[in-house]
Every structure is written in C-alpha cells, then in structure tokens.
Design a protein around this motif. Structure first.
Motif, PDB file in Angstrom:
ATOM      1  N   UNK A   1       0.810  -1.228   0.000  1.00 59.46           N
ATOM      2  CA  UNK A   1       0.000   0.000   0.000  1.00 59.46           C
ATOM      3  C   UNK A   1       0.839   1.271   0.000  1.00 59.46           C
ATOM      4  N   UNK A   2       2.123   1.164   0.405  1.00 57.94           N
ATOM      5  CA  UNK A   2       2.990   2.343   0.377  1.00 57.94           C
ATOM      6  C   UNK A   2       3.162   2.888  -1.034  1.00 57.94           C
ATOM      7  N   UNK A   3       2.822   2.081  -2.051  1.00 59.39           N
ATOM      8  CA  UNK A   3       2.975   2.515  -3.433  1.00 59.39           C
ATOM      9  C   UNK A   3       1.735   3.214  -3.992  1.00 59.39           C
ATOM     10  N   UNK A   4       0.587   3.148  -3.256  1.00 60.62           N
ATOM     11  CA  UNK A   4      -0.637   3.760  -3.805  1.00 60.62           C
ATOM     12  C   UNK A   4      -1.535   4.403  -2.749  1.00 60.62           C
ATOM     13  N   UNK A   5      -1.193   4.235  -1.498  1.00 58.71           N
ATOM     14  CA  UNK A   5      -2.081   4.624  -0.415  1.00 58.71           C
ATOM     15  C   UNK A   5      -1.920   6.081   0.056  1.00 58.71           C
ATOM     16  N   UNK A   6      -0.694   6.583   0.086  1.00 59.53           N
ATOM     17  CA  UNK A   6      -0.431   7.853   0.760  1.00 59.53           C
ATOM     18  C   UNK A   6      -1.176   9.067   0.195  1.00 59.53           C
ATOM     19  N   UNK A   7      -1.470   9.148  -1.102  1.00 61.22           N
ATOM     20  CA  UNK A   7      -2.238  10.309  -1.574  1.00 61.22           C
ATOM     21  C   UNK A   7      -3.618  10.430  -0.932  1.00 61.22           C
ATOM     22  N   UNK A   8      -4.099   9.358  -0.323  1.00 65.62           N
ATOM     23  CA  UNK A   8      -5.430   9.354   0.284  1.00 65.62           C
ATOM     24  C   UNK A   8      -5.387   9.496   1.807  1.00 65.62           C
ATOM     25  N   UNK A   9      -4.193   9.659   2.359  1.00 64.20           N
ATOM     26  CA  UNK A   9      -4.085   9.726   3.819  1.00 64.20           C
ATOM     27  C   UNK A   9      -4.361  11.161   4.277  1.00 64.20           C
ATOM     28  N   UNK A  10      -5.487  11.354   4.964  1.00 68.11           N
ATOM     29  CA  UNK A  10      -5.834  12.663   5.491  1.00 68.11           C
ATOM     30  C   UNK A  10      -6.129  12.549   6.983  1.00 68.11           C
ATOM     31  N   UNK A  11      -6.641  13.599   7.590  1.00 65.19           N
ATOM     32  CA  UNK A  11      -6.914  13.578   9.027  1.00 65.19           C
ATOM     33  C   UNK A  11      -7.920  12.495   9.400  1.00 65.19           C
TER      34      UNK A  11
END
Length: 205
Positions: A19-29
């Motif tokens: 998930x480190x390859x596709x997940x971070x753009x969606x990490x918000x508060x």
C-alpha cells in the motif's frame, strides 16, 4: 474475552499488497483518526513476519528521530508485539515475541488473557485469512481506496469455503475512501433466481 480487530488498506479491486505505493495520496486527518483508533489504542499487536519486518525497519527510527510521528511510534514500540513466523527470529524492537505453537491455539489462548483493549492487526494478510477462517477475528476494518491497482496480492485468495461477513457500519472520507466495519456472520443460506425474481420491480403499466 478480548477482541481482535484487523485493519487493512485495500484498493477497489481488492489489492492489499504494497500500500505504500498507492495509499499515501489518500491519507488525510480522517484516516489518521481511523488508524489511531485501532493501532494507537491497542496494547497488543499480532503481526505477520513481513509486516513486522516493515514496522521494525521504520518505527524505531522514527521514534528516535523525535519528529511529529514520534508519539505514535512510541505507542507502537510500547505495545506487546506478537509475531507469527515459522522461523526463529532475533528481535531488536522492544516488546517483541514469537508466537509459540499452533497459531489457532495460541491466538485462542491470547484472547482469553486479561485486558480491556482490543488486540490489533495491520497488514499481515495471511494471518488475517487464517484467523477469519478459524472464527477468531472479531472485526475486519477495510479502508477501501478509490483506485484499481490491478496487480498484487488480494485480500481473499481462492478456497473451497466462502466467508460470510456482515456490515456493522461505514464512513466515507473526503478523499473518497470508504471505511467499512465488518464482523463474522452466519452463512446466508441457499437461494435461487426463482427466489430473487420476486423482488424485481413489477411493471404494472
């Protein structure tokens, strides 16, 4: 008896790998709160070896660096970490131990230990599968990302027996991520198209 909660990042097409390859753009508060509600409040973690290696390779350094994620890193470091592996391992991250004996027997005994907080899982897909099949997982939280990754390991592999689940609740984040809360359910029973067609709209024109 203590409950076990597994929380996974998953794509729209069911991929849970890397998930480190596709997940971070969606990490918000909102997602930060969701993650903290499971990992940040557990005093015990069950981790597969690969997930443990990933965590142990990052979080101790982040705690030592003292950055903005250091408090969360300390929480993970202070938690009891039970690692599922067929190999003998040498641990450098504090409060880490290898699960002993049969997985199902060991986790059953762990659930009977005293404690008020839930036992948490993150990643560790093969272990999640085994605990689901054994009826030992109390809640499965899926953070469904609005992206089709199209390659990588899926959460559910092929098998003979279906695994029924019931939806407890759901949330929609501003990013489009769905936070879905599932629990084990009874088998849905048998049904045919003849049963279903009675529920189709009837044209009375």
């Amino acid at each position: 008896m203590r409950k076990i909660i597994a929380q996974l990042f998953i794509s729209l097409d069911g991929v849970v790998e890397a998930p480190d390859q596709w997940h971070f753009p969606y990490f918000n508060d909102e997602m930060g709160v969701a993650v903290d509600s499971v990992l940040g409040r557990a005093d015990t973690l069950i981790l597969g070896r690969r997930t443990y290696d990933s965590f142990a390779g990052a979080w101790p350094e982040r705690e030592a660096a003292g950055g903005e994620d250091a408090p969360f890193a300390k929480i993970l470091g202070d938690a009891r970490k039970i690692v599922v592996s067929r190999q003998q391992l040498e641990f450098t991250w504090r409060n880490s131990e290898l699960i002993k004996g049969d997985l199902v027997e060991a986790v059953t005994a762990l659930k009977k230990e005293p404690g008020d907080s839930a036992i948490a899982m993150s990643g560790s897909v093969s272990v999640v599968r085994q605990l689901l099949a054994a009826g030992l997982l109390d809640q499965l939280q899926l953070l469904v990302h609005p992206i089709a990754v199209r390659k990588g390991m899926r959460l559910f592999d092929e098998g003979d027996a279906p695994i029924p689940l019931k939806l407890l609740s759901s949330e929609t984040f501003e990013t489009g991520v769905l936070h879905l809360f599932y629990a084990p359910a009874e088998q849905a029973g048998e049904g045919t198209y003849e049963d279903a067609k009675a529920h189709l709209p009837q044209d009375e024109r």
